[in-house]
Design an enzyme around this catalytic site. Structure first.
Site, PDB file in Angstrom:
ATOM      1  N   ASN A 199      -7.078  -4.355   5.683  1.00 40.82           N
ATOM      2  CA  ASN A 199      -7.472  -3.601   6.888  1.00 40.82           C
ATOM      3  C   ASN A 199      -8.307  -4.533   7.911  1.00 40.82           C
ATOM      4  O   ASN A 199      -9.165  -4.321   8.650  1.00 40.82           O
ATOM      5  CB  ASN A 199      -8.444  -2.573   6.248  1.00 40.82           C
ATOM      6  CG  ASN A 199      -7.997  -1.358   5.978  1.00 40.82           C
ATOM      7  OD1 ASN A 199      -7.112  -0.745   6.659  1.00 40.82           O
ATOM      8  ND2 ASN A 199      -8.120  -0.924   4.652  1.00 40.82           N
ATOM      9  N   ASN A 234       0.817  -1.046  -0.099  1.00 42.92           N
ATOM     10  CA  ASN A 234       0.242   0.036  -0.068  1.00 42.92           C
ATOM     11  C   ASN A 234       0.957   1.183  -0.166  1.00 42.92           C
ATOM     12  O   ASN A 234       1.583   1.567   1.172  1.00 42.92           O
ATOM     13  CB  ASN A 234      -0.864  -0.181   1.322  1.00 42.92           C
ATOM     14  CG  ASN A 234      -1.932   1.272   1.261  1.00 42.92           C
ATOM     15  OD1 ASN A 234      -1.252   2.210   0.948  1.00 42.92           O
ATOM     16  ND2 ASN A 234      -3.158   0.959   1.752  1.00 42.92           N
ATOM     17  N   ASP A 267      -1.619  -6.250   5.986  1.00 43.68           N
ATOM     18  CA  ASP A 267      -1.391  -6.525   4.476  1.00 43.68           C
ATOM     19  C   ASP A 267      -0.993  -7.987   4.424  1.00 43.68           C
ATOM     20  O   ASP A 267      -0.124  -8.385   5.268  1.00 43.68           O
ATOM     21  CB  ASP A 267      -0.057  -5.531   4.084  1.00 43.68           C
ATOM     22  CG  ASP A 267      -0.644  -4.195   4.428  1.00 43.68           C
ATOM     23  OD1 ASP A 267      -0.868  -3.445   3.245  1.00 43.68           O
ATOM     24  OD2 ASP A 267      -0.341  -3.764   5.400  1.00 43.68           O
ATOM     25  N   ASP A 278       2.876   4.580   4.982  1.00 42.33           N
ATOM     26  CA  ASP A 278       2.642   4.222   6.477  1.00 42.33           C
ATOM     27  C   ASP A 278       2.525   2.457   6.386  1.00 42.33           C
ATOM     28  O   ASP A 278       2.271   2.147   7.459  1.00 42.33           O
ATOM     29  CB  ASP A 278       1.333   4.627   7.031  1.00 42.33           C
ATOM     30  CG  ASP A 278      -0.073   4.722   6.099  1.00 42.33           C
ATOM     31  OD1 ASP A 278       0.193   4.389   4.821  1.00 42.33           O
ATOM     32  OD2 ASP A 278      -0.993   5.122   6.560  1.00 42.33           O
ATOM     33  N   HIS A 279       2.544   1.983   5.322  1.00 48.40           N
ATOM     34  CA  HIS A 279       2.653   0.473   5.214  1.00 48.40           C
ATOM     35  C   HIS A 279       4.173   0.192   4.572  1.00 48.40           C
ATOM     36  O   HIS A 279       4.934   0.999   3.987  1.00 48.40           O
ATOM     37  CB  HIS A 279       1.779   0.080   4.207  1.00 48.40           C
ATOM     38  CG  HIS A 279       0.345   0.129   4.454  1.00 48.40           C
ATOM     39  ND1 HIS A 279      -0.646  -0.776   4.804  1.00 48.40           N
ATOM     40  CD2 HIS A 279      -0.395   1.432   4.601  1.00 48.40           C
ATOM     41  CE1 HIS A 279      -1.858  -0.214   5.164  1.00 48.40           C
ATOM     42  NE2 HIS A 279      -1.844   1.088   4.933  1.00 48.40           N
ATOM     43  N   GLU A 327      -3.949   1.797  -3.002  1.00 47.66           N
ATOM     44  CA  GLU A 327      -4.176   3.350  -2.766  1.00 47.66           C
ATOM     45  C   GLU A 327      -3.253   4.190  -3.575  1.00 47.66           C
ATOM     46  O   GLU A 327      -2.428   4.894  -3.221  1.00 47.66           O
ATOM     47  CB  GLU A 327      -3.688   3.636  -1.066  1.00 47.66           C
ATOM     48  CG  GLU A 327      -4.583   4.728  -0.687  1.00 47.66           C
ATOM     49  CD  GLU A 327      -4.502   4.810   0.933  1.00 47.66           C
ATOM     50  OE1 GLU A 327      -4.959   5.794   1.486  1.00 47.66           O
ATOM     51  OE2 GLU A 327      -3.861   3.694   1.572  1.00 47.66           O
ATOM     52  N   ASP A 371      -3.916  -5.093   0.872  1.00 50.03           N
ATOM     53  CA  ASP A 371      -4.282  -4.416   2.064  1.00 50.03           C
ATOM     54  C   ASP A 371      -5.723  -4.744   2.541  1.00 50.03           C
ATOM     55  O   ASP A 371      -6.513  -4.253   1.930  1.00 50.03           O
ATOM     56  CB  ASP A 371      -4.262  -2.905   2.343  1.00 50.03           C
ATOM     57  CG  ASP A 371      -4.613  -2.034   3.330  1.00 50.03           C
ATOM     58  OD1 ASP A 371      -4.969  -2.775   4.390  1.00 50.03           O
ATOM     59  OD2 ASP A 371      -4.503  -0.856   3.472  1.00 50.03           O
TER      60      ASP A 371
END
Length: 255
Positions: free
Chosen positions: A148, A7, A217, A246-247, A34, A146
């Site tokens: 979530n 991501n 992930d 942030d991943h 994303e 991802d």
């Protein structure tokens, strides 16, 4: 074969990161989520000039998914048949070098009492139906991206703080288990049954530096791929780069 997911949290911002990572790691397949780019703004030429093949489904501001590969993708499909009117670009699938790759940017859901959580419920039901159908045609399949969802307490830095919160609720973990019940294996836990392997860290509070994250992930694989699975790792180095996503990337290596 090396298959990775990442991501990237805005390809416009982090295109150099992706290019550097591709050059260094040389994956056979990289799935991005994303993108945050319109379809016509995707930098296909930047990858193609370096010898990569790519297909994508773009969307401005949020969402967007892509596949980048050494071999050309075939049988490309976008979206979920169970949600034909869904405007959000969250799924792209293709067959690459004999492997069916389904790249997903799953719905966040915001909070368990949010209307967005109802959308997450419907979305995962449609995803499950789609994967069930795909498995009837593809012996080698990887569902990655991802999700979530942190599947277990071991995938969360503070299980008590996150208990029955978004990403860590029992209902979301149930959806994840339903996907596994289709005949898929959580590749990272196949190689590393225990231990903390986080893939996402909040930008706030120096969470990465403090090693406080979630594992959301994943690469879920069919038995034909599990038989040849050699290793799975989270690339923490990339998360430490300047202006990172942030991943972190997650990759699996197959014989």
């Amino acid at each position: 074969m090396k298959i990775a997911t990442w991501n990237i949290n805005s390809l416009n911002v982090r295109l150099p990161h992706v290019q550097d990572w591709l050059a260094k790691e040389q994956p056979d397949i990289l799935a991005l989520q994303e993108l945050k780019l319109d379809q016509d703004k995707y930098p296909a030429a930047a990858f193609q000039l370096s010898g990569w093949h790519t297909v994508w489904s773009g969307q401005k501001t949020y969402n967007g998914v892509a596949l980048i590969s050494k071999q050309p993708p075939e049988e490309v499909h976008t979206g979920l048949p169970g949600l034909p009117d869904d405007p959000q670009r969250r799924v792209i699938a293709a067959t690459i070098n004999g492997v069916r790759v389904v790249n997903v940017y799953c719905v966040n859901g915001e909070a368990l009492d949010s209307p967005k959580f109802d959308y997450k419920r419907q979305w995962f039901a449609a995803l499950t139906d789609f994967i069930r159908d795909e498995l009837t045609r593809h012996e080698k399949l990887v569902l990655l991206g991802d999700f979530n969802i942190a599947p277990a307490d071991a995938d969360c830095y503070d299980p008590e703080k996150w208990r029955e919160q978004i990403h860590c609720s029992s209902i979301e973990r149930g959806w994840f288990q339903t996907l596994l019940g289709l005949g898929l294996t959580d590749s990272l836990r196949q190689i590393h049954p225990e231990g903390a392997f986080y893939t996402w860290w909040d930008y706030r509070g120096a969470m990465f530096q403090r090693k406080l994250g979630l594992r959301i992930d994943h690469l879920l694989i069919t038995p034909a791929l599990t038989e040849t699975l050699q290793d799975v790792q989270v690339d923490l180095e990339a998360r430490g780069w300047e202006r990172p996503s942030d991943h972190a990337p997650v990759w699996a290596k197959f014989d």
